[in-house]
Design a protein around this motif. Sequence first.
Motif, PDB file in Angstrom:
ATOM      1  N   THR A  32       4.465   8.713  -8.540  1.00 31.13           N
ATOM      2  CA  THR A  32       5.410   9.831  -8.694  1.00 31.13           C
ATOM      3  C   THR A  32       5.196  10.519 -10.035  1.00 31.13           C
ATOM      4  N   GLY A  33       4.942   9.709 -11.066  1.00 26.77           N
ATOM      5  CA  GLY A  33       4.707  10.274 -12.394  1.00 26.77           C
ATOM      6  C   GLY A  33       3.469  11.157 -12.444  1.00 26.77           C
ATOM      7  N   LEU A  34       2.530  10.885 -11.548  1.00 26.64           N
ATOM      8  CA  LEU A  34       1.263  11.646 -11.545  1.00 26.64           C
ATOM      9  C   LEU A  34       1.284  12.790 -10.531  1.00 26.64           C
ATOM     10  N   ALA A  35       2.372  12.920  -9.783  1.00 21.78           N
ATOM     11  CA  ALA A  35       2.367  13.779  -8.588  1.00 21.78           C
ATOM     12  C   ALA A  35       2.195  15.276  -8.872  1.00 21.78           C
ATOM     13  N   THR A  36       2.623  15.711 -10.054  1.00 24.01           N
ATOM     14  CA  THR A  36       2.581  17.154 -10.338  1.00 24.01           C
ATOM     15  C   THR A  36       1.161  17.689 -10.166  1.00 24.01           C
ATOM     16  N   GLY A  37       1.054  18.752  -9.414  1.00 26.15           N
ATOM     17  CA  GLY A  37      -0.252  19.388  -9.235  1.00 26.15           C
ATOM     18  C   GLY A  37      -0.976  18.924  -7.980  1.00 26.15           C
ATOM     19  N   TYR A  38      -0.478  17.862  -7.373  1.00 27.15           N
ATOM     20  CA  TYR A  38      -1.143  17.396  -6.156  1.00 27.15           C
ATOM     21  C   TYR A  38      -0.476  17.992  -4.912  1.00 27.15           C
ATOM     22  N   SER A  39      -1.321  18.363  -3.953  1.00 31.54           N
ATOM     23  CA  SER A  39      -0.800  18.906  -2.702  1.00 31.54           C
ATOM     24  C   SER A  39      -0.517  17.801  -1.685  1.00 31.54           C
ATOM     25  N   HIS A  40      -1.277  16.691  -1.794  1.00 36.08           N
ATOM     26  CA  HIS A  40      -1.124  15.585  -0.844  1.00 36.08           C
ATOM     27  C   HIS A  40      -1.199  14.263  -1.604  1.00 36.08           C
ATOM     28  N   ILE A  41      -0.362  13.324  -1.213  1.00 35.13           N
ATOM     29  CA  ILE A  41      -0.467  11.949  -1.723  1.00 35.13           C
ATOM     30  C   ILE A  41      -0.625  11.057  -0.505  1.00 35.13           C
ATOM     31  N   LEU A  42      -1.712  10.289  -0.482  1.00 36.66           N
ATOM     32  CA  LEU A  42      -2.015   9.515   0.729  1.00 36.66           C
ATOM     33  C   LEU A  42      -2.122   8.019   0.430  1.00 36.66           C
ATOM     34  N   CYS A  43      -1.563   7.242   1.330  1.00 34.32           N
ATOM     35  CA  CYS A  43      -1.728   5.783   1.301  1.00 34.32           C
ATOM     36  C   CYS A  43      -2.201   5.377   2.693  1.00 34.32           C
ATOM     37  N   ALA A  44      -2.914   4.261   2.764  1.00 34.75           N
ATOM     38  CA  ALA A  44      -3.261   3.732   4.089  1.00 34.75           C
ATOM     39  C   ALA A  44      -1.982   3.218   4.742  1.00 34.75           C
ATOM     40  N   ALA A  45      -1.910   3.321   6.063  1.00 30.89           N
ATOM     41  CA  ALA A  45      -0.728   2.804   6.777  1.00 30.89           C
ATOM     42  C   ALA A  45      -0.874   1.303   7.008  1.00 30.89           C
ATOM     43  N   THR A  46      -1.148   0.602   5.915  1.00 30.18           N
ATOM     44  CA  THR A  46      -1.206  -0.865   5.935  1.00 30.18           C
ATOM     45  C   THR A  46       0.151  -1.375   5.448  1.00 30.18           C
ATOM     46  N   ALA A  47       0.343  -2.684   5.466  1.00 36.13           N
ATOM     47  CA  ALA A  47       1.612  -3.233   4.964  1.00 36.13           C
ATOM     48  C   ALA A  47       1.836  -2.758   3.525  1.00 36.13           C
ATOM     49  N   HIS A  48       0.755  -2.731   2.747  1.00 34.47           N
ATOM     50  CA  HIS A  48       0.860  -2.319   1.346  1.00 34.47           C
ATOM     51  C   HIS A  48       1.248  -0.837   1.225  1.00 34.47           C
ATOM     52  N   GLY A  49       0.509   0.009   1.931  1.00 26.96           N
ATOM     53  CA  GLY A  49       0.778   1.448   1.850  1.00 26.96           C
ATOM     54  C   GLY A  49       2.163   1.797   2.378  1.00 26.96           C
ATOM     55  N   LYS A  50       2.566   1.086   3.428  1.00 32.03           N
ATOM     56  CA  LYS A  50       3.873   1.367   4.031  1.00 32.03           C
ATOM     57  C   LYS A  50       5.017   0.893   3.139  1.00 32.03           C
ATOM     58  N   ASN A  51       4.688   0.041   2.176  1.00 37.01           N
ATOM     59  CA  ASN A  51       5.685  -0.425   1.211  1.00 37.01           C
ATOM     60  C   ASN A  51       5.854   0.602   0.080  1.00 37.01           C
ATOM     61  N   VAL A  52       4.766   1.286  -0.235  1.00 38.38           N
ATOM     62  CA  VAL A  52       4.790   2.188  -1.402  1.00 38.38           C
ATOM     63  C   VAL A  52       5.167   3.627  -1.014  1.00 38.38           C
ATOM     64  N   ALA A  53       4.530   4.155   0.032  1.00 37.92           N
ATOM     65  CA  ALA A  53       4.651   5.588   0.338  1.00 37.92           C
ATOM     66  C   ALA A  53       6.097   6.058   0.549  1.00 37.92           C
TER      67      ALA A  53
END
Length: 310
Positions: free
Chosen positions: A78-99
């Motif tokens: 979130t701290g790095l989000a400025t300027g990005y159009s897309h933030i992507l995580c894999a739909a794994t257990a890990h990614g689904k925990n963070v996104a």
Amino acid sequence: MTSLILAEHDNGTLKVATLHTITAALACSADVHVLVAGADCLGAAKAAAQISGVTKVLHAEGESLADQLAENLAAQLTGLATGYSHILCAATAHGKNVAPRVAALLDVAQISDVTRVIDAETFERPIYAGNAVATVQSADMVKVITVRTTGFDAATACGGSAPIVSVSAVASSGKSALVSRELSKSDRPELTAAKIVVSGGRALGSAERFTEVLTPLADKLGAALGASRAAVDAGYAPNDWQVGQTGKIVAPQLYVAVGISGAIQHLAGMKDSKVIVAINKDAEAPIFEVADYGLEADLFAAVPELVRAL
Ligand SMILES: Cc1cc2nc3c(=O)[nH]c(=O)nc-3n(C[C@H](O)[C@H](O)[C@H](O)COP(=O)(O)OP(=O)(O)OC[C@H]3O[C@@H](n4cnc5c(N)ncnc54)[C@H](O)[C@@H]3O)c2cc1C
């Protein structure tokens, strides 16, 4: 437009899910940055820099990131989000925990389990256990996406030479701490990355017979072992072997379903496999509708025979 991907890694090496996520990101934007956040994770950052198509690697190094706690990773993204159009995580257990945490912190809708990128704001995702495909469009400034890895080819792990830029690690949120971690050790390929999967269902009847019948076949084929939920619930196979809607999504070159009926919740996890072989004694079993090769037989006779023939 620029996309930011959360890398999955063990500090030294990248998980293959990251490569699939990068391919999805490249369909969203030409510029693709990868965040490698961890402790002593320069090895993983260097690996990310070599991936074809990656234009920058952000390397965040700190104790707060050592255990990959979702709260801290979400704050980092979130701290790095400025300027990005897309933030992507894999739909794994890990990614689904963070996104979802990232989406909530940015106050945007998450677009989950994307299987196809139509354009930078339009995506396809399966719904109703994969029985329908929804096309969704988002007007949010930043799209927070989880990527179904089986929907995208893996990006080439070499050939790139992206710069690695250090970014400060966030402080720990203090909201959670890792108490312990139990790693299952296996010489077999990881289920979601395996080229061949041999899965067993309720028909195996016990944990002993599950192992006795399916292990020799998996050994011969160099396959990962999977299971239906019924087999997992009955204690025949460990929880992390479950394939399906509430288990893992796999799309190997070859999926061998042994004594599995083919309930829609199971199909949701494996029907994109390249070649499906089903062994079932019931000719009416729905698994035969998706199978490329079906063998109507008693598995306790057919599987040992197959092992001998191999
Ligand atoms: C919300 C929800 C989520 C779910 N998520 C999942 C999920 O992620 N993954 C999943 O798998 N399921 C999931 N399920 C459960 C799913 O609906 C089925 O109950 C389950 O997949 C059935 O498992 P099975 O095919 O092993 O067992 P069964 O349906 O009991 O099928 C056993 C099959 O073995 C065959 N058989 C029996 N004996 C032999 C023999 N000797 N030789 C050959 N064949 C034989 C039978 O003909 C039968 O087709 C979910 C259900 C719900 C409601």
